[in-house]
Design a protein around this motif. Structure first.
Motif, PDB file in Angstrom:
ATOM      1  N   ARG A  60      -5.812  -0.980   2.893  1.00  0.00           N
ATOM      2  CA  ARG A  60      -4.615  -0.926   2.048  1.00  0.00           C
ATOM      3  C   ARG A  60      -3.455  -1.683   2.694  1.00  0.00           C
ATOM      4  O   ARG A  60      -2.640  -2.307   2.006  1.00  0.00           O
ATOM      5  N   ASP A  63      -3.859  -9.034  -6.153  1.00  0.00           N
ATOM      6  CA  ASP A  63      -3.857  -8.387  -4.833  1.00  0.00           C
ATOM      7  C   ASP A  63      -4.619  -7.062  -4.884  1.00  0.00           C
ATOM      8  O   ASP A  63      -5.415  -6.747  -3.995  1.00  0.00           O
ATOM      9  N   LYS A  64      -4.362  -6.298  -5.930  1.00  0.00           N
ATOM     10  CA  LYS A  64      -5.022  -4.998  -6.052  1.00  0.00           C
ATOM     11  C   LYS A  64      -6.521  -5.152  -6.280  1.00  0.00           C
ATOM     12  O   LYS A  64      -7.332  -4.396  -5.733  1.00  0.00           O
ATOM     13  N   PRO A  95      -0.706  -7.739   1.020  1.00  0.00           N
ATOM     14  CA  PRO A  95       0.239  -7.215   0.018  1.00  0.00           C
ATOM     15  C   PRO A  95      -0.496  -6.724  -1.225  1.00  0.00           C
ATOM     16  O   PRO A  95      -1.596  -7.173  -1.538  1.00  0.00           O
ATOM     17  N   LEU A  96       0.158  -5.823  -1.939  1.00  0.00           N
ATOM     18  CA  LEU A  96      -0.416  -5.280  -3.169  1.00  0.00           C
ATOM     19  C   LEU A  96       0.600  -5.425  -4.302  1.00  0.00           C
ATOM     20  O   LEU A  96       0.859  -4.487  -5.063  1.00  0.00           O
ATOM     21  N   ASP A  97       1.167  -6.628  -4.407  1.00  0.00           N
ATOM     22  CA  ASP A  97       2.241  -6.866  -5.362  1.00  0.00           C
ATOM     23  C   ASP A  97       1.744  -7.263  -6.743  1.00  0.00           C
ATOM     24  O   ASP A  97       2.429  -7.038  -7.742  1.00  0.00           O
ATOM     25  N   THR A  98       0.585  -7.894  -6.807  1.00  0.00           N
ATOM     26  CA  THR A  98       0.100  -8.424  -8.074  1.00  0.00           C
ATOM     27  C   THR A  98      -1.233  -7.775  -8.442  1.00  0.00           C
ATOM     28  O   THR A  98      -1.914  -7.192  -7.587  1.00  0.00           O
TER      29      THR A  98
END
Length: 621
Positions: free
Chosen positions: A374, A384-385, A378-381
């Motif tokens: 995790r 990304d996820k 980054p998990l911004d888009t």
């Protein structure tokens, strides 16, 4: 016939001593050992103990003592070689063929043990002399008690290129080189490997010196490595050796744990603080063989890493090594130290209790894996996820045990669902007109993860347009109608890659629902899915297919749904294989490629025919 000590050690390790003795003597579990009435003399109360971890039996009444081989010779009355052959069959090992070279190697190793023992005596003696004063000051600065210095066998290697050779003049230079104590450089005279270093012996499980580790003492030698280990030799394989294993084994039985730290000085610091079950790898990441060795002591060893980036990378390396090996009851726990501190720093600054608290707070392997991935990007888009989901599923695929693989996939999919989608507030409860209660159960549902990105889906089964797309819509409608069937087909659904993003999202939603273990009624599941803005398949999506599971219930509907899922998985796989075979035939144009193309074509036609027969599809091919 010559049997090496390593081969015999492996034989002893593979045969369960308690199981072997239990075939002819009644044994009972007593803590971590087994007890029995001694078979070598008459007695009424058990004084005969069997210890699988140490690999020996012992009678406190008559003194009988031995291992699996000794049991076969003394109790079963077999000659030595017959005993070895019978045990080898049980262990699934091949008895080495007669080889004169093996005899020479065994004799050579025996001689190398003598060399290493002599070197250890020299290093210990040097520590107590004037030239060892700096090393003694360093040990005092670390606060190591004299008993720890003696127990771990600390020594000192004089800062000389020939001191060890002169002290071990009874052994030829070739043996010192083979033992890793001297270095050969082309065009130069051999010289001592360890010079001006605090020395620590590395012992095998029997307590014999097989290698050394040396810490530099002079601050002026900035170009020299801080720690230096022996190279691999006939006695020492750093990937298969666990430092301090012979001491940690009895300590682990009392503590019920094994603590794996990064270096042997950390092991010594733990022992000085009263934590005697510490071990360490030797200059490499924890290997598969070392993990298996640790699992012989405890089912869940605790790995202790620094909290900095390097420590986290080391933790992930250990996790990826362990995942394929996981089996029921056997795993790892991870304890993270404060950034910039090693175990000795923690103990000196906060006391041994602080270290115990850190170890007690060790996290499970799945927790650390989730947190590490995790935080890896980054998990911004949405992309990304999707990347996070792909990485997690890739880790799951490396797990060999099917049950553990399924449980890891379920656990990580649940966590991903909670992270990737914000929950929507449910409307306040309103009684329906007429006073009836709402049909929903009032529990907020965890929305589905997004579909995988294009790169991450390369290894999945593509479901395009036409018959396979209509079949997918029918299967998903059937699963919504029969929610209890979702878990049965979870693995097959996870492999599918629809072209339609809405279908992708719906598949992930069903998998998450199954992973939560909620057994919803069909009247509950469909409205909740729709409420989460997930498009449900319509009759138009099914292209007129009229499967029995879309209207009926019972065993027949369940079997038909299972056959439809099987078709859904096989059809795109056959289409991909057919396209590949066609390309190959066009390039090679041989009888072999033509036959393969025709075989796959016939299989595809058979699948489509069965699909049409099952669903009575109106759409033409």
């Amino acid at each position: 016939m010559s049997l090496t000590p390593q081969w015999l050690d492996e034989l002893r390790a593979r045969v369960s001593l308690s199981g072997l003795i239990g075939r002819s003597v009644r044994v009972t579990k007593a803590g971590r050992e087994f007890k029995a009435c001694c078979p070598f003399h008459n007695e009424k109360t058990p004084s005969f103990t069997i210890n699988d971890e140490k690999g020996f039996y012992h009678c406190f009444g008559c003194g009988a003592h031995g291992d699996v081989i000794r049991w076969m010779t003394d109790h079963q009355g077999l000659p030595f070689m017959d005993a070895v052959k019978e045990l080898a069959v049980q262990a699934g090992m091949e008895v080495p063929a007669p080889d004169p070279r093996a005899a020479r190697v065994a004799e050579q190793q025996k001689s190398l043990h003598d060399v290493m023992a002599a070197a250890q005596e020299f290093f210990v003696r040097s520590l107590g002399e004037d030239r060892g004063a700096e090393a003694r000051r360093y040990l005092a600065s670390r606060g190591f008690p004299d008993r720890i210095v003696r127990e771990f066998g600390f020594g000192f290697a004089p800062d000389s290129r020939t001191a060890l050779k002169e002290a071990l003049s009874a052994f030829p230079d070739a043996m010192l080189i083979e033992a890793g104590l001297r270095i050969v450089v082309e065009g130069k005279e051999p010289y001592d490997r360890f010079r001006g270093r605090l020395m620590l012996p590395i012992l095998d499980p029997r307590g014999r010196v097989i290698a050394f580790g040396g810490r530099i003492l002079s601050a002026e030698k900035t170009d020299a490595p801080k720690y230096l280990n022996s190279p691999d030799t006939p006695l020492f394989d750093k990937g298969r050796t666990v430092y301090n294993l012979h001491r940690a084994s009895p300590a682990s039985r009392q503590a019920g744990r094994v603590v794996v730290v990064e270096g042997y000085m950390d092991v010594v610091a733990l022992a000085a603080a009263g934590i005697g079950e510490g071990v360490a790898p030797l200059g490499t990441a924890l290997t598969e063989h070392q993990i298996e060795r640790l699992w012989r002591l405890v089912e869940t060893p605790t790995l202790c890493f620094d909290g900095d980036a390097a420590g986290q990378r080391a933790a992930m390396r250990a996790i990826t090594r362990a995942l394929p090996l996981l089996r029921p009851g056997h795993s790892l726990r991870i304890a993270t130290l404060p950034t910039g501190m090693d175990p000795d720093d923690v103990i000196k600054a906060q006391g041994a209790k602080a270290m115990e608290d850190l170890l007690a707070g060790a996290r499970s392997l799945v927790d650390v894996l989730w947190d590490a991935e995790r935080a890896a990007a980054p998990l911004d888009t949405p992309e990304d996820k999707a990347g996070l989901k792909a990485r997690l599923l890739q880790h799951c695929e490396t797990i060999q045990h099917p049950d553990i693989k399924s449980l890891y996939r379920r656990e990580l999919t649940e966590r991903f669902g909670e992270l990737a989608f914000a929950r929507k507030e449910r409307a306040p409860f309103q009684p329906r007109q007429g006073g009836g209660a709402s049909r929903g159960k009032g529990q907020p549902w965890k929305p589905a993860p997004p579909p995988l990105g294009a790169q991450d889906r390369a290894k999945m089964l593509k479901v395009g347009t036409g018959q396979s797309q209509s079949l997918l819509a029918a299967v998903l409608s059937g699963l919504i109608r029969h929610p209890h069937e979702i878990a049965r087909h979870a693995d097959a659904l996870a492999r599918l890659q629809p072209e339609d993003p809405a279908m992708c999202a719906l598949i992930d939603a069903l998998l998450v629902e199954s992973a939560q273990g909620a057994l919803l009624e069909t009247t509950d599941l469909a409205p909740i899915l729709a409420e989460r803005e997930l498009r449900l398949p319509s009759a138009e999506d099914c292209a007129g297919m009229r499967f029995g599971f879309l209207t009926g219930h019972g065993e027949q509907a369940s079997d038909e749904l299972a056959e439809a899922v099987a078709l859904l998985v096989e059809l795109p796989a056959v289409e991909v294989a057919l396209a590949t075979a066609t390309q190959r035939h066009e390039a090679e144009f041989s009888d072999e490629t033509f036959a393969e193309q025709q075989r796959l074509l016939q299989r595809r036609l058979a699948l489509l025919a069965r699909l049409g027969q099952m669903g009575r599809a109106r759409a033409s091919l």
